[in-house]
Design a protein around this motif. Structure first.
Motif, PDB file in Angstrom:
ATOM      1  N   ARG A 108      -6.223   5.048  -7.480  1.00  0.00           N
ATOM      2  CA  ARG A 108      -5.502   3.817  -7.798  1.00  0.00           C
ATOM      3  C   ARG A 108      -5.853   3.387  -9.213  1.00  0.00           C
ATOM      4  O   ARG A 108      -7.017   3.452  -9.630  1.00  0.00           O
ATOM      5  CB  ARG A 108      -5.906   2.714  -6.820  1.00  0.00           C
ATOM      6  CG  ARG A 108      -5.374   1.331  -7.136  1.00  0.00           C
ATOM      7  CD  ARG A 108      -5.690   0.379  -5.997  1.00  0.00           C
ATOM      8  NE  ARG A 108      -7.119   0.252  -5.782  1.00  0.00           N
ATOM      9  CZ  ARG A 108      -7.662  -0.044  -4.598  1.00  0.00           C
ATOM     10  NH1 ARG A 108      -6.888  -0.195  -3.541  1.00  0.00           N
ATOM     11  NH2 ARG A 108      -8.967  -0.185  -4.476  1.00  0.00           N
ATOM     12  N   THR A 150      -3.112  -3.893  -5.015  1.00  0.00           N
ATOM     13  CA  THR A 150      -1.989  -3.662  -5.921  1.00  0.00           C
ATOM     14  C   THR A 150      -2.383  -2.704  -7.032  1.00  0.00           C
ATOM     15  O   THR A 150      -3.471  -2.812  -7.605  1.00  0.00           O
ATOM     16  CB  THR A 150      -1.522  -4.993  -6.522  1.00  0.00           C
ATOM     17  OG1 THR A 150      -0.979  -5.804  -5.485  1.00  0.00           O
ATOM     18  CG2 THR A 150      -0.457  -4.780  -7.594  1.00  0.00           C
ATOM     19  N   MET A 195      -0.976   1.271  -9.264  1.00  0.00           N
ATOM     20  CA  MET A 195      -0.257   2.535  -9.227  1.00  0.00           C
ATOM     21  C   MET A 195      -1.142   3.532  -8.494  1.00  0.00           C
ATOM     22  O   MET A 195      -2.320   3.701  -8.845  1.00  0.00           O
ATOM     23  CB  MET A 195       0.045   3.020 -10.645  1.00  0.00           C
ATOM     24  CG  MET A 195       0.900   4.260 -10.698  1.00  0.00           C
ATOM     25  SD  MET A 195       2.592   3.975 -10.165  1.00  0.00           S
ATOM     26  CE  MET A 195       3.252   3.235 -11.651  1.00  0.00           C
ATOM     27  N   GLN A 231       4.113   2.987  -7.160  1.00  0.00           N
ATOM     28  CA  GLN A 231       3.613   1.633  -7.329  1.00  0.00           C
ATOM     29  C   GLN A 231       3.500   0.930  -5.984  1.00  0.00           C
ATOM     30  O   GLN A 231       4.438   0.949  -5.174  1.00  0.00           O
ATOM     31  CB  GLN A 231       4.542   0.819  -8.252  1.00  0.00           C
ATOM     32  CG  GLN A 231       4.143  -0.626  -8.442  1.00  0.00           C
ATOM     33  CD  GLN A 231       2.847  -0.799  -9.212  1.00  0.00           C
ATOM     34  OE1 GLN A 231       2.546  -0.039 -10.131  1.00  0.00           O
ATOM     35  NE2 GLN A 231       2.068  -1.823  -8.853  1.00  0.00           N
ATOM     36  N   THR A 238       2.656  -2.895  -4.588  1.00  0.00           N
ATOM     37  CA  THR A 238       2.475  -4.301  -4.958  1.00  0.00           C
ATOM     38  C   THR A 238       2.330  -5.124  -3.683  1.00  0.00           C
ATOM     39  O   THR A 238       3.199  -5.081  -2.809  1.00  0.00           O
ATOM     40  CB  THR A 238       3.669  -4.824  -5.772  1.00  0.00           C
ATOM     41  OG1 THR A 238       3.834  -4.010  -6.944  1.00  0.00           O
ATOM     42  CG2 THR A 238       3.442  -6.263  -6.200  1.00  0.00           C
TER      43      THR A 238
END
Length: 130
Positions: free
Chosen positions: A38, A91, A93, A125, A127
């Protein structure tokens, strides 16, 4: 051509779940240790969950332990990351990666420390927001 492709990211509310998939093409994922990583803007990329190839041992970063599950689906040639109980700190990538070029036997923990990694996907991604 050896390639990794991530999918499954998106927008989810706190407490929700997502399942990410890392698909391999040009090689068989079950022969290699695979990791999920991440990256958050302004921070270093970190290993979230990794699975070895020689004994399928698993390592999770502390923040993921008990909430995330990494698993292999050899029929689909994927390594999946089931993420439950998501919170805004998750959250970022998410990338999967593998050490295709090394003959070294790597533990899951070593892989999550980014040892030997030479093949990365483009990222998906995630979120977490209300």
């Amino acid at each position: 051509q050896v390639q990794l492709v991530e999918s499954g990211g998106g927008l989810v509310q706190p407490g929700g779940s997502l399942r990410l998939s890392c698909a391999g093409s040009g090689f068989t994922l079950s022969y290699y240790p695979i990791g999920w990583f991440r990256q958050v803007a302004g921070k270093e990329r970190e290993g979230v969950a990794c699975i070895s190839s020689h004994d399928d041992s698993i390592y999770y970063v502390d923040s993921a332990n008990g909430r995330f599950t990494i698993s292999r689906d050899n029929a689909r040639n994927t390594v999946d990351l089931q993420m439950n109980g998501l919170n805004p700190e998750d959250t970022g990538m998410y990338y999967c990666a593998a050490p295709i070029g090394t003959r070294e036997i790597l533990t899951a923990q070593a892989l999550c420390a980014m040892r030997g990694l030479d093949t990365w996907g483009q990222g998906t991604q995630v979120t977490v927001s209300s």
